[in-house]
Design an enzyme around this catalytic site. Sequence first.
Site, mmCIF file in Angstrom:
data_model
loop_
_atom_site.group_PDB
_atom_site.id
_atom_site.type_symbol
_atom_site.label_atom_id
_atom_site.label_comp_id
_atom_site.label_asym_id
_atom_site.label_seq_id
_atom_site.Cartn_x
_atom_site.Cartn_y
_atom_site.Cartn_z
ATOM 1 N N ASP A 18 -0.074 5.122 0.961
ATOM 2 C CA ASP A 18 -0.302 6.094 2.037
ATOM 3 C C ASP A 18 -0.353 5.407 3.391
ATOM 4 O O ASP A 18 -1.189 4.540 3.620
ATOM 5 C CB ASP A 18 -1.611 6.847 1.797
ATOM 6 N N ASP B 129 0.887 -1.151 0.000
ATOM 7 C CA ASP B 129 0.000 0.000 0.000
ATOM 8 C C ASP B 129 0.937 1.215 0.000
ATOM 9 O O ASP B 129 2.134 1.083 0.272
ATOM 10 C CB ASP B 129 -0.877 -0.049 1.266
ATOM 11 N N ASP C 5 -1.344 -0.591 6.148
ATOM 12 C CA ASP C 5 -1.465 0.092 7.435
ATOM 13 C C ASP C 5 -2.909 0.238 7.872
ATOM 14 O O ASP C 5 -3.170 0.634 8.999
ATOM 15 C CB ASP C 5 -0.840 1.497 7.361
#
Length: 199
Positions: free
Chosen positions: A18, A16, A172
């Site tokens: 961001d 991922d 995250d």
Amino acid sequence: MHKLEIHPKAKGLIFDLDGTLADTMPVHFVAYQNILGKYGVDYSAKMFLELAGVPAVETIVKINEVYGSSLNPEEVGHEKEAEYERMMHEMKPIDAVVDLVKQYHGKLPIAVGTGGYTRLAWKTLEIIGLKDYIEILVSANDVQNPKPHPETFLRCAKQMGIAPKDCQVFEDGDPGMQAARTAGMMATLVTDYYDVFKA
């Protein structure tokens, strides 16, 4: 704090962007607050973290549901992205994860699967010094169904030519972890390896 590692069975790595490779979450949060504040919406950090990885337009749809607002998702979503772009030079790389990309570059296929939009995703990779390390990028522009749907990560796997079960995803946010598990991939939560943004 233990070290972030590749699963011994992993044949392809998906990251991922961001909050995983780039510490953009504080910048995204301030951009949302700046724009939504103009419309009288007091956007909470809790709600922001719950929607981590969800594209801006879909986020505004959700905000309308939760806050009872009637914002135009396309307009306000694009306004937020413009505000974010104005501030994005403030982001920092998340070294523990960025180092992993550099370490395995050329050894294993690597892709980025993001809920962000293509142009800004490449700009983010440039700011954190990874533009030349990433060949495959699947963004919100490339999928019909964003995270928590598995489409983003399944497209990454397909472009890498790796079976989903042999892919390790680094994430995250809850929507991304859910997407990785639904895709049948190995899912690693990177926030266990660094101090996550606390609002």
